[in-house]
Design an enzyme around this catalytic site. Structure first.
Site, mmCIF file in Angstrom:
data_model
loop_
_atom_site.group_PDB
_atom_site.id
_atom_site.type_symbol
_atom_site.label_atom_id
_atom_site.label_comp_id
_atom_site.label_asym_id
_atom_site.label_seq_id
_atom_site.Cartn_x
_atom_site.Cartn_y
_atom_site.Cartn_z
ATOM 1 C CG ASP A 1 43.488 39.212 42.053
ATOM 2 O OD1 ASP A 1 42.314 39.704 41.975
ATOM 3 O OD2 ASP A 1 44.383 40.086 42.239
ATOM 4 C CD GLU B 1 49.958 41.100 45.755
ATOM 5 O OE1 GLU B 1 50.712 40.530 44.752
ATOM 6 O OE2 GLU B 1 49.655 42.298 45.252
ATOM 7 C CG ASP C 1 46.972 45.204 46.553
ATOM 8 O OD1 ASP C 1 46.682 43.984 46.123
ATOM 9 O OD2 ASP C 1 46.711 46.149 45.845
#
Length: 503
Positions: free
Chosen positions: A398, A342, A295
């Site tokens: 998201d 990411e 992430d």
């Protein structure tokens, strides 16, 4: 790695009789359905123990970077062994709304049920349990004491505990280990069953040819066992208050940026220890997953530092991260592993270079490809521009669902989408499937589609809205959604575009 495809679905979003998706029969059924649909990957969200209240049970704000979430433990084995009765469950109804996780109910009742099971289990007599707590003592002891203290102090954050235990004075640690002995053992019982059940599910998936894509948040929560037990790893003042906090600058998600509130890493200290904590964390992640999504990967090149106490991210600034050195150190210690970066949001030249130098595949999100100011010739998020070493998504946890996103666009933006797809008009469901087909046609080595998109759901099924603290992470898939017809549709696309799992 060869061309493949998979589905993004949080474990919590599975149907189950226990108020939240968990490691129950429904999870195994979902794996079987993925096999039928010729998928290769099941991508999930972080599995850490979430905090009730301010964090809104966000999986990115966990009490530990190493522990598992007790909400995900399947209660069925406890019922079969007689540790729980149907009466115990009927008195604590957690299934008021099968399409949403009711975190209020879970917080109220789930631990009561788990405690009943613990008291009847005589777990201390199980040699497998004894082996587990011995092998995992390096993180489990601190975590179990931390959670026992959290309960003892009525969920007050550790920064507000009495000084002696907040600062981990030796005599205070000894006192609370004796005083809270049974609650500490209860926490270990929970972790044993979490990991036993998770590893059984992962083994089942792997034998069926399904690989698990896990998600490793870059930061840990301030109110976590990690920060309390190892404050030297983080940018804290002498009184252990925050010097600065993590977040991201204003972007497409928020005009004032995002203030996450997590402590930033003391990278100088990590470098002195040859990144030992990070190596342990990554090694631990690969005991649970086959591929690890890192992430906020750009935070390892440069991270955004916001002064402590700020309410918005406007006054933050960028600081230099450990860059490639961290990942080289990890690889030297534990060998080459399968990562995915990411790297969404603003991309500096530095993070582009870091992604390139690491060799990790990065992410492309189709929804980001329709900026009226950015032509199709240069937009990295449009499928015809994808390179092979990337994972392509219609959207992520998201993003809004594809249908919700399309409906929110201006007429001009909708026209851009239709032009790109070669259509003049599309129904809601056709929009979703046309976008799925577009990423399948691309050079991307892997494509991942959120389950909400395969089900052609609107904004009501959105998983997370960044910069909002409540109302997120609660969507659940309705029982019966994984139909044979849908599996055949997915299989057909996977076969046409060379992404089918032939295992």
């Amino acid at each position: 790695m060869k061309r493949a495809t998979g589905v993004l679905l949080s474990v919590t979003s599975l149907p189950s009789p226990y108020g939240i998706g968990c490691f129950s029969k429904e999870a195994y059924d979902f794996v079987d359905w993925l096999v039928e649909a010729r998928q290769t990957y099941w991508q999930i969200l972080p599995l850490g123990p979430t905090a009730y209240g301010e964090s809104g049970d966000s999986p990115y704000q966990a009490y530990s970077a190493f522990a598992g979430n007790p909400y995900l433990i399947d209660l069925t084995p406890f019922i079969e062994k007689g540790y729980l009765s149907k009466k115990d469950l009927s008195k604590r109804n957690m299934t008021r709304n099968a399409s949403q996780v009711d975190y209020d109910k879970l917080h109220q009742y789930r631990y009561e049920l788990l405690h009943i099971a613990y008291e009847k289990s005589q777990i201390h007599l199980d040699p497998d349990y004894q082996k587990f707590i011995k092998e995992n003592a390096w993180w489990l002891d601190d975590y179990s004491l931390f959670m026992a203290l959290h309960n003892f102090f009525k969920d007050v954050k550790w920064q507000d505990w009495p000084e002696d235990i907040r600062l981990r004075y030796a005599y205070s640690l000894d006192y609370y280990r004796k005083e809270l002995y049974f609650d500490i053992e209860f926490q270990k019982f929970l972790q044993y069953h979490f990991f036993s059940q998770w590893h059984a599910l992962k083994e089942y998936a792997n034998k069926k040819g399904i690989q698990i894509v896990g998600d490793m948040p870059i930061y840990v929560s301030l109110d976590s066992a990690d920060v309390w037990s190892h404050p030297e790893l983080f940018q804290l003042n002498e009184d252990l208050s925050l010097k600065a906090m993590a977040g991201c600058p204003p972007d497409m998600f928020s005009e004032t940026g995002q203030v996450w509130g997590n402590p930033l890493y003391n990278w100088d200290y990590h470098k002195q220890t040859n990144y030992q904590w990070w190596t342990s964390r990554v090694w631990s992640s690969f005991q649970m997953f086959d591929v690890c999504r890192i992430d906020h990967f750009r935070g390892f090149d440069e991270y955004y530092s916001i002064p402590a106490g700020e309410e918005t991210a406007i006054h933050g600034h960028w600081e230099k991260g450990p860059s490639l050195e961290l990942f080289q150190s990890i690889e030297k210690a534990i060998g080459k592993r399968h990562f995915m970066a990411e790297d969404l949001g603003f991309q500096s030249e530095g993070v582009r270079q870091l992604v390139k130098n690491s060799g990790y595949p990065n992410m492309k999100v189709f929804q980001f490809g329709f900026d009226p100011e950015d032509s199709g010739a240069t937009n990295d998020y449009l499928p015809h521009n994808y390179h092979m070493n990337c994972w392509a998504y219609t959207g992520t946890h998201d993003n809004d669902t594809t249908i919700g996103w399309y409906k929110s666009l201006s007429k001009k933006e909708q026209a851009l989408v239709l032009d790109y797809l070669g259509k003049t008009e599309l129904a809601d469901e056709e929009i979703t499937w046309s976008m799925i087909r577009a990423i399948f046609q691309s050079h991307a080595i892997v494509t991942i589609v959120p389950m909400q998109d395969y089900l052609s759901l609107d904004s009501c099924a959105r998983m997370n809205l960044p910069s909002t603290a409540t109302g997120n992470w609660s969507w659940r898939m309705k029982k019966g959604s994984t139909t044979k017809k849908l599996a055949q549709q997915m299989k057909k696309l996977a076969l046409i575009y060379g992404r089918a799992n032939w295992n």
